[in-house]
Design a protein around this motif. Structure first.
Motif, mmCIF file in Angstrom:
data_model
loop_
_atom_site.group_PDB
_atom_site.id
_atom_site.type_symbol
_atom_site.label_atom_id
_atom_site.label_comp_id
_atom_site.label_asym_id
_atom_site.label_seq_id
_atom_site.Cartn_x
_atom_site.Cartn_y
_atom_site.Cartn_z
ATOM 1 N N ILE A 1 -3.923 10.933 4.980
ATOM 2 C CA ILE A 1 -4.984 10.498 5.890
ATOM 3 C C ILE A 1 -4.546 9.315 6.762
ATOM 4 O O ILE A 1 -5.141 9.045 7.801
ATOM 5 C CB ILE A 1 -6.271 10.168 5.107
ATOM 6 C CG1 ILE A 1 -7.460 10.108 6.054
ATOM 7 C CG2 ILE A 1 -6.114 8.889 4.308
ATOM 8 C CD1 ILE A 1 -8.803 10.081 5.387
ATOM 9 N N ASP A 2 -3.489 8.598 6.357
ATOM 10 C CA ASP A 2 -2.995 7.423 7.085
ATOM 11 C C ASP A 2 -1.952 7.780 8.144
ATOM 12 O O ASP A 2 -1.454 6.892 8.830
ATOM 13 C CB ASP A 2 -2.344 6.427 6.106
ATOM 14 C CG ASP A 2 -3.300 5.948 5.039
ATOM 15 O OD1 ASP A 2 -4.496 5.778 5.345
ATOM 16 O OD2 ASP A 2 -2.854 5.753 3.892
ATOM 17 N N THR A 3 -1.589 9.059 8.251
ATOM 18 C CA THR A 3 -0.485 9.441 9.135
ATOM 19 C C THR A 3 -0.976 10.075 10.429
ATOM 20 O O THR A 3 -2.098 10.555 10.536
ATOM 21 C CB THR A 3 0.480 10.420 8.428
ATOM 22 O OG1 THR A 3 -0.224 11.602 8.068
ATOM 23 C CG2 THR A 3 1.091 9.775 7.195
ATOM 24 N N ASN A 4 -0.080 10.090 11.401
ATOM 25 C CA ASN A 4 -0.361 10.679 12.712
ATOM 26 C C ASN A 4 0.265 12.066 12.805
ATOM 27 O O ASN A 4 0.754 12.600 11.806
ATOM 28 C CB ASN A 4 0.155 9.745 13.818
ATOM 29 C CG ASN A 4 1.643 9.471 13.692
ATOM 30 O OD1 ASN A 4 2.410 10.273 13.175
ATOM 31 N ND2 ASN A 4 2.055 8.310 14.171
ATOM 32 N N LYS B 1 -3.534 1.960 12.010
ATOM 33 C CA LYS B 1 -3.743 1.610 10.601
ATOM 34 C C LYS B 1 -2.881 0.401 10.232
ATOM 35 O O LYS B 1 -3.347 -0.545 9.598
ATOM 36 C CB LYS B 1 -3.386 2.812 9.716
ATOM 37 C CG LYS B 1 -3.555 2.598 8.251
ATOM 38 C CD LYS B 1 -4.991 2.745 7.853
ATOM 39 C CE LYS B 1 -5.128 2.833 6.355
ATOM 40 N NZ LYS B 1 -6.499 3.117 5.954
ATOM 41 N N LEU B 2 -1.612 0.431 10.670
ATOM 42 C CA LEU B 2 -0.725 -0.697 10.398
ATOM 43 C C LEU B 2 -1.238 -1.963 11.090
ATOM 44 O O LEU B 2 -1.223 -3.042 10.501
ATOM 45 C CB LEU B 2 0.714 -0.392 10.841
ATOM 46 C CG LEU B 2 1.724 -1.483 10.537
ATOM 47 C CD1 LEU B 2 1.802 -1.785 9.046
ATOM 48 C CD2 LEU B 2 3.096 -1.083 11.070
ATOM 49 N N SER C 1 0.836 -1.203 0.000
ATOM 50 C CA SER C 1 0.000 0.000 0.000
ATOM 51 C C SER C 1 0.867 1.246 0.000
ATOM 52 O O SER C 1 1.993 1.230 0.497
ATOM 53 C CB SER C 1 -0.892 0.033 1.241
ATOM 54 O OG SER C 1 -1.785 -1.030 1.245
ATOM 55 N N LEU D 1 3.158 6.721 9.491
ATOM 56 C CA LEU D 1 1.976 5.853 9.420
ATOM 57 C C LEU D 1 1.401 5.641 10.812
ATOM 58 O O LEU D 1 2.124 5.275 11.750
ATOM 59 C CB LEU D 1 2.333 4.509 8.783
ATOM 60 C CG LEU D 1 1.190 3.500 8.649
ATOM 61 C CD1 LEU D 1 0.078 4.040 7.744
ATOM 62 C CD2 LEU D 1 1.723 2.186 8.106
ATOM 63 N N ILE E 1 1.303 5.184 1.359
ATOM 64 C CA ILE E 1 0.971 5.926 2.573
ATOM 65 C C ILE E 1 0.443 7.292 2.142
ATOM 66 O O ILE E 1 1.154 8.058 1.488
ATOM 67 C CB ILE E 1 2.202 6.093 3.494
ATOM 68 C CG1 ILE E 1 2.866 4.743 3.762
ATOM 69 C CG2 ILE E 1 1.813 6.807 4.779
ATOM 70 C CD1 ILE E 1 1.959 3.679 4.323
ATOM 71 N N SER F 1 -4.279 -2.748 11.711
ATOM 72 C CA SER F 1 -5.415 -3.226 10.922
ATOM 73 C C SER F 1 -4.932 -4.000 9.695
ATOM 74 O O SER F 1 -5.447 -5.086 9.385
ATOM 75 C CB SER F 1 -6.285 -2.047 10.498
ATOM 76 O OG SER F 1 -7.329 -2.468 9.652
ATOM 77 N N TYR F 2 -3.929 -3.457 8.998
ATOM 78 C CA TYR F 2 -3.341 -4.162 7.857
ATOM 79 C C TYR F 2 -2.794 -5.529 8.285
ATOM 80 O O TYR F 2 -2.959 -6.528 7.589
ATOM 81 C CB TYR F 2 -2.179 -3.373 7.252
ATOM 82 C CG TYR F 2 -2.505 -2.154 6.441
ATOM 83 C CD1 TYR F 2 -3.765 -1.908 5.911
ATOM 84 C CD2 TYR F 2 -1.506 -1.226 6.167
ATOM 85 C CE1 TYR F 2 -4.021 -0.774 5.154
ATOM 86 C CE2 TYR F 2 -1.752 -0.089 5.400
ATOM 87 C CZ TYR F 2 -3.010 0.130 4.899
ATOM 88 O OH TYR F 2 -3.245 1.243 4.142
#
Length: 173
Positions: free
Chosen positions: A23-26, A35-36, A18, A31, A20, A38-39
């Motif tokens: 929207i996927d970052t803090n 989110k990680l 995927s 990342l 990055i 969940s992956y």
């Protein structure tokens, strides 16, 4: 249904890559760990289903060891496969490789071990095939699995004892 006797680790291999996105970052511009995670659960569950060819449930996540941050200039590649089996349970290893898309540099960003249980059509644990390692990595993980199984059992007993003394009452009422 007749259960196949044995399967190779590679038969349960899942690879997911995927990009990055912002929207996927803090707030550190890396990342988001959730989110990680969940992956990781996603690919591990597919590996467990491929091995058992049945429905599966996550029984535990031993750990997610974040080794290096993953940035928006990276892609993230997750590889998972079954490393050890019991009667109905499977240990799944997930490695997370970050690749800088501009330089091509790859680094191991995280590792995780999860346990899944195979379920029959009535939602009861069902027997699964044994796993056969082939590569050096698979063999190392297979040969060290019994240590992790013992740690998992000890941790589960500790968690059960802990749960017996934890309140389920609402703190405000």
């Amino acid at each position: 249904m007749m259960v196949q006797q044995e399967k190779y680790c590679k038969e349960s291999l899942v690879v997911k890559t995927s990009r990055i996105f912002p929207i996927d970052t803090n707030n550190h511009n890396t990342l988001f760990g959730g989110k990680l995670m969940s992956y990781i659960d996603d690919v591990a569950s597919i590996s467990a289903s491929r091995h058992s060819r049945s429905d599966v449930v996550t029984a535990s996540t031993d750990s997610v060891d974040f080794l290096f941050p993953i940035s928006p200039t990276d892609s993230v590649c997750l590889e998972s496969y079954v490393t050890h089996t019991g009667k109905s349970s499977m240990e799944v290893f997930v490695k997370v490789i970050a690749e800088n898309l501009k330089t091509g540099e790859r680094r191991l960003a995280a590792t995780s071990f999860l346990t899944f249980v195979a379920l029959d059509e009535n939602g009861k644990p069902q027997r699964i095939p044994k796993v056969i390692p082939q590569s050096e990595e698979e063999t190392m993980l297979y040969n060290t699995a019994e240590q992790r199984v013992k740690i998992r059992k000890d941790r589960r007993e500790h968690s059960k004892a802990f749960a017996n003394v934890i309140s389920t009452e609402m703190p405000w009422g």
